[in-house]
Design an enzyme around this catalytic site. Structure first.
Site, PDB file in Angstrom:
ATOM      1  N   LYS A   1       0.842  -1.202   0.000  1.00  0.00           N
ATOM      2  CA  LYS A   1       0.000   0.000   0.000  1.00  0.00           C
ATOM      3  C   LYS A   1       0.876   1.251   0.000  1.00  0.00           C
ATOM      4  O   LYS A   1       0.594   2.223  -0.702  1.00  0.00           O
ATOM      5  CB  LYS A   1      -0.949  -0.022   1.205  1.00  0.00           C
ATOM      6  CG  LYS A   1      -2.081  -1.025   0.990  1.00  0.00           C
ATOM      7  CD  LYS A   1      -2.900  -1.342   2.223  1.00  0.00           C
ATOM      8  CE  LYS A   1      -3.840  -2.511   1.900  1.00  0.00           C
ATOM      9  NZ  LYS A   1      -4.602  -3.007   3.024  1.00  0.00           N
TER      10      LYS A   1
ATOM     11  N   GLN B   1      -4.794  -1.721   9.119  1.00  0.00           N
ATOM     12  CA  GLN B   1      -4.640  -3.050   8.520  1.00  0.00           C
ATOM     13  C   GLN B   1      -5.264  -4.115   9.422  1.00  0.00           C
ATOM     14  O   GLN B   1      -4.969  -4.177  10.613  1.00  0.00           O
ATOM     15  CB  GLN B   1      -3.146  -3.339   8.278  1.00  0.00           C
ATOM     16  CG  GLN B   1      -2.879  -4.639   7.566  1.00  0.00           C
ATOM     17  CD  GLN B   1      -3.466  -4.663   6.144  1.00  0.00           C
ATOM     18  OE1 GLN B   1      -3.294  -3.730   5.379  1.00  0.00           O
ATOM     19  NE2 GLN B   1      -4.156  -5.737   5.808  1.00  0.00           N
TER      20      GLN B   1
ATOM     21  N   ASP C   1     -11.156   2.474   3.325  1.00  0.00           N
ATOM     22  CA  ASP C   1     -11.447   1.054   3.103  1.00  0.00           C
ATOM     23  C   ASP C   1     -12.946   0.846   2.836  1.00  0.00           C
ATOM     24  O   ASP C   1     -13.351  -0.210   2.375  1.00  0.00           O
ATOM     25  CB  ASP C   1     -11.063   0.227   4.348  1.00  0.00           C
ATOM     26  CG  ASP C   1      -9.747  -0.505   4.161  1.00  0.00           C
ATOM     27  OD1 ASP C   1      -9.369  -0.750   2.990  1.00  0.00           O
ATOM     28  OD2 ASP C   1      -9.098  -0.842   5.168  1.00  0.00           O
TER      29      ASP C   1
END
Ligand code: NDP
Length: 287
Positions: free
Chosen positions: A52, A96, A119
């Site tokens: 990422k 995460q 997200d």
């Protein structure tokens, strides 16, 4: 033999678009910025986070990295989220998953401001998705839709079948297909006549987590087959939920694993960072 949908190429196109948008924002004095939070030392999570950060670098998006020990308490993590929420420089916050078992994942995801939830997991954004008004759509499901559309396939009026009803893949894919005017059936472990239902699908999305579950006899001639699964086969190699060899004999378009849906998730994350930055700076940008 099916046309193979090249997820790597489509993901690169999307990252290039994000890069152009990041340059345009910077020319107006706004720098898009993503904060990436990793708790603990799970090796797979560390790889995802590294990828990422690399994608941010490629797109010209600033990334701030917070790598916290596994002993981090829930309240320490929530305090960090509060700081990132309040930091005007930060447009997107990514925590995460999975988090260590001592931390309540839902509590953490709920704490992220919806406008910084790149997200797309916050219930507020999921709600917007369900009424067709989402700005920040969850990345893997949105990536599936891009793969279909950028292959030149029109979803409107098509018979779409999604296998899997998880909150992170199956359900949002179904809602996005519906928003594109597809006629959607969602299947799961209690579905009866699954084979027959799948064999009627013009667009078939597999998000099950079982290697080679979808076989050629479940695929309609000429169908679009999107394989979200990421599994390790008996030989230890990465494989999807679709038996590629038999399904590709019938499908019109099919995604491979790896190289299909996988690369799209990070590309859509980059797109979400840009959208979040644009939305948070709309007044300054339109002045
Ligand atoms: P979950 O385990 O949360 O959900 C699996 C779904 O499949 C459930 O709804 C389950 O039904 C259904 N299912 C299981 N067995 C059957 C069966 N025999 N017949 C019909 N339906 C069945 O998985 P996720 O949604 O999180 O992930 C699915 C796959 O996608 C995994 O391989 C995962 O690794 C991959 N993935 C890939 C991503 C990417 O970036 N490409 C991102 C996220 C996930 P029920 O609800 O009834 O239990």
């Amino acid at each position: 033999m099916a046309n193979i949908i090249d997820g790597k190429k489509i993901a690169t196109d999307i990252k290039d678009e994000a890069k152009a948008s990041a340059e345009a924002l910077k020319a107006k004095g706004v720098e898009p910025c993503l904060a990436v939070v990793l708790v603990g030392d799970d090796p797979a999570s560390a790889v995802y986070v590294r990828n990422k950060k690399k994608a941010c670098e490629y797109c010209g998006i600033k990334s701030l990295s917070y790598e916290l020990p596994a002993s981090t308490s829930e309240s320490e993590l929530l305090t960090l989220i509060d700081e990132l929420n309040a930091n005007k420089e930060v447009n997107g916050i990514l925590v995460q998953l999975p988090l260590p078992k001592t931390i309540d994942e839902n509590k953490v995801l709920l704490r992220i401001l919806p406008e910084k939830d790149v997200d797309g997991f916050h219930p507020y954004n999921v709600g917007l998705l369900s009424i067709g008004k989402a700005v920040l759509k969850s990345c893997t499901p949105a990536g599936c839709i891009e793969l279909i559309k950028r292959s030149g396939v029109d979803i409107e009026g098509k018979n779409c079948v999604v296998i899997g009803r998880s909150n992170i893949v199956g359900k949002p894919v179904g809602m996005l297909l519906l928003a594109e005017n597809g006629t959607v059936t969602t299947c799961h472990s209690r579905t009866k006549n699954l084979k027959e239902i799948c064999a009627e699908a013009d667009i078939l999305v597999a998000a099950i987590g079982k290697p080679g579950f979808v076989t050629g006899d479940m695929v309609k001639e000429g169908a679009v087959v999107i394989d979200v699964g990421i599994n390790r086969g008996a030989d230890g190699k990465l494989c999807g939920d679709v038996d590629f060899a038999s399904a590709s004999e019938k499908a019109g378009y099919i995604t491979p694993v790896p190289g299909g849906v996988g690369p799209m998730t990070i590309a859509m994350l980059m797109k979400n960072c840009i959208k979040a930055c644009e939305a948070q700076n709309s007044e300054a940008l339109n002045a």
